[in-house]
Design a protein around this motif. Sequence first.
Motif, PDB file in Angstrom:
ATOM      1  N   ILE A 297     -37.055  18.847  10.741  1.00 29.05           N
ATOM      2  CA  ILE A 297     -37.965  19.459  11.713  1.00 29.05           C
ATOM      3  C   ILE A 297     -39.121  20.162  11.007  1.00 29.05           C
ATOM      4  O   ILE A 297     -40.280  20.064  11.431  1.00 29.05           O
ATOM      5  N   TYR A 298     -38.819  20.859   9.916  1.00 29.55           N
ATOM      6  CA  TYR A 298     -39.897  21.517   9.171  1.00 29.55           C
ATOM      7  C   TYR A 298     -40.886  20.496   8.619  1.00 29.55           C
ATOM      8  O   TYR A 298     -42.099  20.711   8.642  1.00 29.55           O
ATOM      9  N   ARG A 299     -40.386  19.381   8.118  1.00 25.67           N
ATOM     10  CA  ARG A 299     -41.293  18.344   7.623  1.00 25.67           C
ATOM     11  C   ARG A 299     -42.197  17.844   8.749  1.00 25.67           C
ATOM     12  O   ARG A 299     -43.390  17.590   8.548  1.00 25.67           O
ATOM     13  N   THR A 300     -41.612  17.708   9.938  1.00 27.12           N
ATOM     14  CA  THR A 300     -42.397  17.267  11.094  1.00 27.12           C
ATOM     15  C   THR A 300     -43.448  18.302  11.470  1.00 27.12           C
ATOM     16  O   THR A 300     -44.592  17.962  11.814  1.00 27.12           O
TER      17      THR A 300
ATOM     18  N   GLY B 104     -29.774  39.837  12.795  1.00 26.40           N
ATOM     19  CA  GLY B 104     -28.936  39.504  13.940  1.00 26.40           C
ATOM     20  C   GLY B 104     -29.385  38.249  14.651  1.00 26.40           C
ATOM     21  O   GLY B 104     -28.560  37.408  15.046  1.00 26.40           O
ATOM     22  N   ILE B 105     -30.705  38.080  14.826  1.00 28.59           N
ATOM     23  CA  ILE B 105     -31.209  36.887  15.503  1.00 28.59           C
ATOM     24  C   ILE B 105     -31.032  35.660  14.623  1.00 28.59           C
ATOM     25  O   ILE B 105     -30.675  34.575  15.111  1.00 28.59           O
ATOM     26  N   ASN B 106     -31.236  35.810  13.319  1.00 32.55           N
ATOM     27  CA  ASN B 106     -30.973  34.683  12.416  1.00 32.55           C
ATOM     28  C   ASN B 106     -29.515  34.245  12.485  1.00 32.55           C
ATOM     29  O   ASN B 106     -29.203  33.050  12.398  1.00 32.55           O
ATOM     30  N   ALA B 107     -28.624  35.212  12.658  1.00 37.81           N
ATOM     31  CA  ALA B 107     -27.187  34.897  12.695  1.00 37.81           C
ATOM     32  C   ALA B 107     -26.806  34.080  13.924  1.00 37.81           C
ATOM     33  O   ALA B 107     -25.723  33.479  13.954  1.00 37.81           O
ATOM     34  N   LEU B 108     -27.688  34.041  14.936  1.00 33.59           N
ATOM     35  CA  LEU B 108     -27.403  33.221  16.112  1.00 33.59           C
ATOM     36  C   LEU B 108     -27.422  31.732  15.783  1.00 33.59           C
ATOM     37  O   LEU B 108     -26.853  30.922  16.520  1.00 33.59           O
ATOM     38  N   GLY B 109     -28.130  31.368  14.718  1.00 32.31           N
ATOM     39  CA  GLY B 109     -28.155  29.973  14.301  1.00 32.31           C
ATOM     40  C   GLY B 109     -29.044  29.075  15.129  1.00 32.31           C
ATOM     41  O   GLY B 109     -28.826  27.854  15.181  1.00 32.31           O
ATOM     42  N   LEU B 110     -30.065  29.632  15.787  1.00 35.88           N
ATOM     43  CA  LEU B 110     -30.961  28.809  16.600  1.00 35.88           C
ATOM     44  C   LEU B 110     -31.663  27.759  15.748  1.00 35.88           C
ATOM     45  O   LEU B 110     -31.721  26.583  16.104  1.00 35.88           O
ATOM     46  N   GLY B 111     -32.227  28.196  14.627  1.00 35.59           N
ATOM     47  CA  GLY B 111     -32.931  27.280  13.747  1.00 35.59           C
ATOM     48  C   GLY B 111     -34.233  26.797  14.340  1.00 35.59           C
ATOM     49  O   GLY B 111     -34.563  27.085  15.500  1.00 35.59           O
ATOM     50  N   PRO B 112     -35.019  26.024  13.566  1.00 38.02           N
ATOM     51  CA  PRO B 112     -36.306  25.537  14.065  1.00 38.02           C
ATOM     52  C   PRO B 112     -36.128  24.632  15.282  1.00 38.02           C
ATOM     53  O   PRO B 112     -35.253  23.771  15.310  1.00 38.02           O
ATOM     54  N   GLN B 113     -36.948  24.906  16.302  1.00 41.74           N
ATOM     55  CA  GLN B 113     -36.894  24.183  17.577  1.00 41.74           C
ATOM     56  C   GLN B 113     -35.546  24.320  18.282  1.00 41.74           C
ATOM     57  O   GLN B 113     -35.227  23.553  19.200  1.00 41.74           O
ATOM     58  N   GLY B 114     -34.727  25.287  17.877  1.00 41.17           N
ATOM     59  CA  GLY B 114     -33.440  25.509  18.527  1.00 41.17           C
ATOM     60  C   GLY B 114     -32.405  24.448  18.224  1.00 41.17           C
ATOM     61  O   GLY B 114     -31.394  24.351  18.935  1.00 41.17           O
TER      62      GLY B 114
ATOM     63  N   GLY C 185     -30.611  24.227  15.434  1.00 37.74           N
ATOM     64  CA  GLY C 185     -29.632  24.683  14.458  1.00 37.74           C
ATOM     65  C   GLY C 185     -30.243  24.927  13.097  1.00 37.74           C
ATOM     66  O   GLY C 185     -31.101  24.177  12.639  1.00 37.74           O
ATOM     67  N   GLY C 186     -29.815  26.012  12.458  1.00 38.44           N
ATOM     68  CA  GLY C 186     -30.332  26.357  11.137  1.00 38.44           C
ATOM     69  C   GLY C 186     -30.060  27.811  10.834  1.00 38.44           C
ATOM     70  O   GLY C 186     -29.571  28.570  11.680  1.00 38.44           O
ATOM     71  N   HIS C 187     -30.386  28.201   9.629  1.00 38.27           N
ATOM     72  CA  HIS C 187     -30.058  29.559   9.175  1.00 38.27           C
ATOM     73  C   HIS C 187     -31.169  30.565   9.467  1.00 38.27           C
ATOM     74  O   HIS C 187     -30.930  31.772   9.380  1.00 38.27           O
TER      75      HIS C 187
ATOM     76  N   GLU D 262     -42.045  29.280   3.348  1.00 37.47           N
ATOM     77  CA  GLU D 262     -40.911  30.020   2.786  1.00 37.47           C
ATOM     78  C   GLU D 262     -39.608  29.657   3.490  1.00 37.47           C
ATOM     79  O   GLU D 262     -38.584  29.389   2.838  1.00 37.47           O
ATOM     80  N   LEU D 263     -39.628  29.629   4.821  1.00 39.23           N
ATOM     81  CA  LEU D 263     -38.417  29.300   5.576  1.00 39.23           C
ATOM     82  C   LEU D 263     -38.001  27.850   5.337  1.00 39.23           C
ATOM     83  O   LEU D 263     -36.811  27.543   5.227  1.00 39.23           O
ATOM     84  N   ARG D 264     -38.977  26.957   5.274  1.00 40.23           N
ATOM     85  CA  ARG D 264     -38.681  25.548   4.995  1.00 40.23           C
ATOM     86  C   ARG D 264     -37.971  25.408   3.649  1.00 40.23           C
ATOM     87  O   ARG D 264     -36.987  24.663   3.527  1.00 40.23           O
ATOM     88  N   ASP D 265     -38.469  26.116   2.642  1.00 37.18           N
ATOM     89  CA  ASP D 265     -37.909  25.974   1.300  1.00 37.18           C
ATOM     90  C   ASP D 265     -36.529  26.611   1.189  1.00 37.18           C
ATOM     91  O   ASP D 265     -35.698  26.164   0.376  1.00 37.18           O
ATOM     92  N   LYS D 266     -36.259  27.636   2.010  1.00 39.07           N
ATOM     93  CA  LYS D 266     -34.940  28.284   1.964  1.00 39.07           C
ATOM     94  C   LYS D 266     -33.897  27.556   2.792  1.00 39.07           C
ATOM     95  O   LYS D 266     -32.695  27.644   2.510  1.00 39.07           O
ATOM     96  N   GLU D 267     -34.338  26.824   3.801  1.00 39.49           N
ATOM     97  CA  GLU D 267     -33.411  26.192   4.734  1.00 39.49           C
ATOM     98  C   GLU D 267     -32.665  25.027   4.077  1.00 39.49           C
ATOM     99  O   GLU D 267     -33.273  24.208   3.382  1.00 39.49           O
ATOM    100  N   ASP D 268     -31.336  24.979   4.282  1.00 38.27           N
ATOM    101  CA  ASP D 268     -30.565  23.855   3.743  1.00 38.27           C
ATOM    102  C   ASP D 268     -29.838  23.075   4.837  1.00 38.27           C
ATOM    103  O   ASP D 268     -29.070  22.160   4.542  1.00 38.27           O
ATOM    104  N   HIS D 269     -30.094  23.412   6.099  1.00 38.02           N
ATOM    105  CA  HIS D 269     -29.531  22.661   7.208  1.00 38.02           C
ATOM    106  C   HIS D 269     -30.284  21.328   7.307  1.00 38.02           C
ATOM    107  O   HIS D 269     -31.519  21.314   7.437  1.00 38.02           O
ATOM    108  N   PRO D 270     -29.599  20.179   7.241  1.00 36.77           N
ATOM    109  CA  PRO D 270     -30.298  18.882   7.147  1.00 36.77           C
ATOM    110  C   PRO D 270     -31.285  18.622   8.273  1.00 36.77           C
ATOM    111  O   PRO D 270     -32.433  18.233   8.023  1.00 36.77           O
TER     112      PRO D 270
END
Length: 300
Positions: free
Chosen positions: A46-49, A231-241, A243-245, A33-41
């Motif tokens: 990283i999700y594919r990996t 709030g934690i999503n808004a930090l922008g950590l993203g997968p593996q830190g 960057g991402g939504h 679900e997160l992979r499909d919603k994410e649009d950060h390149p």
Amino acid sequence: MKTGVEKLTDVMAHFLGHTAIRLPDDVIAKLEELRDKEDHPLAKVIYRTMFRNQRLAEELQRPSCQDTGVSQYWVRCGTAFPYINELEDLLREATIQATFETPLRHNSVETFDEYNTGKNVGKGTPTVWWDIIPHSDQCEIYTYLSGGGCSLPGCATVLMPGEGYEGIVKFVMDRMTSYGLNACPPLLIGIGVGTSVETAALNSKKALMRPVDSHSDNPRAAKMEKLLEDGINALGLGPQGMGGHYSVMGVHIENTARHPSVIGCALNVGCWSHRRGHIIFDKDLNFTTDTHSHFVYEEK
């Protein structure tokens, strides 16, 4: 023909090894679900990996993460379950068996002696927490492989009463902004609230055993779960830190009643490779699992 103790040991060894290789069904679904919603390149790469990693883990029958953690068990056992007296010893033996059969990395180091036992057992490991269920002949066992990265943000404190529930939010966000990157996002956040540090800490660990998309049955706690997730999503950590939504799979809060003068608060974190399992035995050792639909045991 195996004895009951031998069969239960063998099932648990195979189940622990399986959970090291294949993630729970709900975790896989959430990552999809997160992979499909994410649009950060970069996040999409990283999700594919991650999913390629999971495919190879199953094909090669090797753990999904090189850090297979320290084995932990939460046992909800009925007083009439026929193997209750042997259970803690056989879980230790199952951990040793899984260490060599799966295999699992050797992660049990005797504190102060700095000696790796090579078996994933040692003084107090594997850890076993107990809930005793009167008049029941069933036994539920939650397995959890607690890796170094996901353990690193763990923290517990006791807040002054004047800090209120805002103090809980501040405590969680402080840990996420300072240690969250180390735990391999997207994370599952377990928050425990109680009186003392140990009750809060145990609540936070149990929170990680809940299904990913579950919510507290207390509407106020459920609202805090959602606010903290946003709030934690808004930090922008993203997968593996990188960057991402989306930085979390979810936020779970478990609480017990507390002393009016204090608020005990604790945080435990599950990494994206959240290796928990849940298996339920009846008195005849027939079992079901609601976390790993692909798990099959063949007695030899």
